[in-house]
Design a protein around this motif. Structure first.
Motif, PDB file in Angstrom:
ATOM      1  N   UNK A  11     -19.912  48.307 -43.144  1.00 14.96           N
ATOM      2  CA  UNK A  11     -20.468  48.906 -44.296  1.00 14.96           C
ATOM      3  C   UNK A  11     -20.400  47.895 -45.598  1.00 14.96           C
ATOM      4  N   UNK A  12     -19.121  47.375 -45.508  1.00 14.16           N
ATOM      5  CA  UNK A  12     -18.740  46.597 -46.647  1.00 14.16           C
ATOM      6  C   UNK A  12     -19.707  45.088 -46.506  1.00 14.16           C
ATOM      7  N   UNK A  13     -19.903  44.465 -45.409  1.00 12.72           N
ATOM      8  CA  UNK A  13     -20.583  43.496 -45.229  1.00 12.72           C
ATOM      9  C   UNK A  13     -22.351  43.857 -45.496  1.00 12.72           C
ATOM     10  N   UNK A  14     -22.884  44.916 -45.199  1.00 10.35           N
ATOM     11  CA  UNK A  14     -24.080  45.350 -45.687  1.00 10.35           C
ATOM     12  C   UNK A  14     -24.363  45.447 -46.977  1.00 10.35           C
ATOM     13  N   UNK A  15     -23.095  46.190 -47.778  1.00 14.30           N
ATOM     14  CA  UNK A  15     -23.046  46.450 -49.279  1.00 14.30           C
ATOM     15  C   UNK A  15     -23.137  44.925 -50.196  1.00 14.30           C
ATOM     16  N   UNK A  16     -22.518  43.993 -49.541  1.00 11.65           N
ATOM     17  CA  UNK A  16     -22.217  42.725 -50.283  1.00 11.65           C
ATOM     18  C   UNK A  16     -23.555  41.923 -49.983  1.00 11.65           C
ATOM     19  N   UNK A  17     -24.226  41.742 -48.836  1.00 12.38           N
ATOM     20  CA  UNK A  17     -25.607  41.324 -48.496  1.00 12.38           C
ATOM     21  C   UNK A  17     -26.735  42.241 -49.224  1.00 12.38           C
ATOM     22  N   UNK A  18     -26.666  43.188 -49.506  1.00 13.37           N
ATOM     23  CA  UNK A  18     -27.688  43.991 -50.016  1.00 13.37           C
ATOM     24  C   UNK A  18     -27.637  43.690 -51.457  1.00 13.37           C
ATOM     25  N   UNK A  19     -26.569  43.745 -52.227  1.00 14.75           N
ATOM     26  CA  UNK A  19     -26.378  43.129 -53.625  1.00 14.75           C
ATOM     27  C   UNK A  19     -26.811  41.881 -53.783  1.00 14.75           C
ATOM     28  N   UNK A  65     -13.511  35.881 -51.364  1.00 12.06           N
ATOM     29  CA  UNK A  65     -14.103  34.920 -50.221  1.00 12.06           C
ATOM     30  C   UNK A  65     -14.904  33.855 -50.644  1.00 12.06           C
ATOM     31  N   UNK A  66     -15.630  33.764 -51.671  1.00 14.85           N
ATOM     32  CA  UNK A  66     -16.095  32.436 -52.118  1.00 14.85           C
ATOM     33  C   UNK A  66     -14.979  31.369 -52.502  1.00 14.85           C
ATOM     34  N   UNK A  67     -13.982  31.663 -53.156  1.00 11.75           N
ATOM     35  CA  UNK A  67     -12.890  30.698 -53.583  1.00 11.75           C
ATOM     36  C   UNK A  67     -12.104  30.344 -52.160  1.00 11.75           C
ATOM     37  N   UNK A  68     -11.929  31.302 -51.250  1.00 13.21           N
ATOM     38  CA  UNK A  68     -11.087  30.604 -50.005  1.00 13.21           C
ATOM     39  C   UNK A  68     -12.174  29.913 -49.240  1.00 13.21           C
ATOM     40  N   UNK A  69     -13.452  30.254 -49.100  1.00 11.41           N
ATOM     41  CA  UNK A  69     -14.329  29.522 -48.316  1.00 11.41           C
ATOM     42  C   UNK A  69     -14.620  27.944 -48.835  1.00 11.41           C
ATOM     43  N   UNK A  70     -14.750  28.039 -50.315  1.00 11.16           N
ATOM     44  CA  UNK A  70     -14.692  26.657 -50.705  1.00 11.16           C
ATOM     45  C   UNK A  70     -13.797  25.594 -50.446  1.00 11.16           C
ATOM     46  N   UNK A 110     -22.481  35.819 -39.454  1.00 17.70           N
ATOM     47  CA  UNK A 110     -21.972  34.798 -38.982  1.00 17.70           C
ATOM     48  C   UNK A 110     -21.154  34.052 -40.251  1.00 17.70           C
ATOM     49  N   UNK A 111     -22.121  33.849 -41.438  1.00 11.74           N
ATOM     50  CA  UNK A 111     -21.493  33.545 -42.647  1.00 11.74           C
ATOM     51  C   UNK A 111     -20.336  34.406 -43.276  1.00 11.74           C
ATOM     52  N   UNK A 112     -20.526  35.574 -43.140  1.00 14.23           N
ATOM     53  CA  UNK A 112     -19.682  36.526 -43.587  1.00 14.23           C
ATOM     54  C   UNK A 112     -18.169  36.432 -42.878  1.00 14.23           C
ATOM     55  N   UNK A 114     -17.367  33.956 -41.200  1.00 14.65           N
ATOM     56  CA  UNK A 114     -16.770  32.668 -41.597  1.00 14.65           C
ATOM     57  C   UNK A 114     -16.003  32.674 -42.963  1.00 14.65           C
ATOM     58  N   UNK A 115     -16.572  33.420 -43.859  1.00 16.51           N
ATOM     59  CA  UNK A 115     -15.599  33.720 -45.311  1.00 16.51           C
ATOM     60  C   UNK A 115     -14.539  34.394 -45.155  1.00 16.51           C
ATOM     61  N   UNK A 116     -14.409  35.497 -44.173  1.00 15.88           N
ATOM     62  CA  UNK A 116     -13.429  36.094 -44.208  1.00 15.88           C
ATOM     63  C   UNK A 116     -12.303  35.343 -43.183  1.00 15.88           C
ATOM     64  N   UNK A 117     -12.554  34.517 -42.242  1.00 15.09           N
ATOM     65  CA  UNK A 117     -11.705  33.685 -41.546  1.00 15.09           C
ATOM     66  C   UNK A 117     -11.174  32.787 -42.445  1.00 15.09           C
ATOM     67  N   UNK A 118     -12.023  32.209 -43.379  1.00 18.39           N
ATOM     68  CA  UNK A 118     -11.393  31.105 -44.511  1.00 18.39           C
ATOM     69  C   UNK A 118     -10.139  31.895 -45.245  1.00 18.39           C
TER      70      UNK A 118
END
Length: 327
Positions: A11-19, A65-70, A110-112, A114-118
């Motif tokens: 649900x969270x993944x869908x919400x983020x991608x939807x925004x 997610x963006x801070x850690x992925x970077x 996959x991208x989402x 990847x961010x969580x694993x980062x």
């Protein structure tokens, strides 16, 4: 192995991608709906939606997610992403059904992940284990055992099964296949687990009783409560083992348990996230989100205050010692 789960819910993944899709394709004045003399625009929706607590959490997740992925994204391999998706969804048919129903592509998913694993990689990078941490992990550790497990939904069923398995010439595996509602039923109830195996695979209440069993012993029905209700388990120990006194024999497992213990500590994760947000110079530009980082900035602020206090105390002590020496 228990790990702190930073993989967002579907649900969270869908919400983020939807925004994200909304922000890419819509102008704030674009109309969502019209009626007699009125309209609702994307901007109207955003102004209302941004104050919702769930949406504020989504924005916080996106920032983290963006801070850690970077910083740590390059450390995440494609194999790790694929494994995480397989662990979550199982077979490809289930995955494809979920993607279709949520209107997500495989690459977006996959991208989402990847961010969580980062985020996981970033937390692990901050882990610093002490001798006490390792000893604590060792004290709670029990090596892998092999057992057979029967899970049923009621106490009456559990008592009936218990009577069956105690009969002369009873075949525990056959009884497990006929009665157990656990996945292990497909393999005569056979399971292997150690003290770090997740509670979803083998409940903690079952593990606690298993360690004291001799080979061939069978437990009484064990009641396990969860958010889905109560269940009852009967376990037969096939091959137990004592860990002995040599921690070095299980060094890899102990290191992993101690690392997980630290990552599962809320104070530790809050502190680490706060430090990474600070290093990335994160600044909130919309007043509606002004408080979403407070728990992390407070944590880093308290650490700085403690550090400054220690430094000042050391300086004062050094000055006092110098003065006393001069006298």
């Amino acid at each position: 192995m228990k790990k702190k789960n930073f993989i967002l819910s579907l649900t969270g993944l869908i919400s983020i991608l939807g925004l994200a899709a909304c922000s890419d394709s819509s102008d704030s004045e674009d109309e969502i709906a019209t009626m007699e003399g009125e309209q609702i625009t994307v901007g109207d929706f955003y102004d209302r939606a941004k104050t919702d607590q769930n949406n504020q959490q989504i924005v916080l997740d996106m920032i983290i997610s963006q801070v850690f992925t970077e910083k740590y994204g390059d450390e995440v391999s494609d194999d790790e992403v694929d494994q995480q998706i397989e662990d979550t969804f199982g077979d490809e048919d289930t995955l494809n059904q979920q993607l279709e129903s949520s209107q997500m592509s495989r690459s977006e998913l996959e991208e989402t992940y990847r961010e969580s694993l980062a985020v996981q990689k970033g937390l692990e990078d901050h882990v610093n284990l002490s001798e006490d941490d390792l000893n604590e992990a060792w004290d709670s550790y029990h090596p892998e055992v092999e057992a057979q497990l029967i899970a049923v939904t009621s106490e009456d069923e559990a008592n009936e099964v218990k009577d069956q398995v105690e009969e002369d010439d009873a075949d525990f595996g056959e009884i497990a296949e006929e009665n157990s509602v656990a996945p292990s039923a497909d393999n005569e109830g056979t399971v292997t687990f150690d003290s770090a195996t997740s509670a979803e695979e083998v409940p903690d209440e079952v593990k606690e009783q298993a360690w004291d069993l001799e080979d061939g012993e069978i437990t009484d029905p064990i009641e396990v409560s969860s958010e889905y209700g109560s269940g009852f388990y009967i376990l037969r120990m096939n091959e137990n083992q004592d860990k002995g006194e040599d921690m070095e024999e299980y060094e890899e497992q102990i290191q992993e348990i101690a690392t997980d213990n630290q990552i599962n500590d809320q104070e530790f994760t809050t502190q680490v996230i706060g430090e990474e947000l600070q290093d990335a110079n994160v600044r909130i530009q919309d007043e509606a989100f002004s408080d979403i980082l407070t728990q992390f900035t407070d944590a880093t602020g308290n650490q700085e205050e403690s550090s400054n206090s220690s430094e000042n105390s050391s300086e004062e002590q050094s000055t006092e010692e110098t003065e006393n020496s001069s006298e």
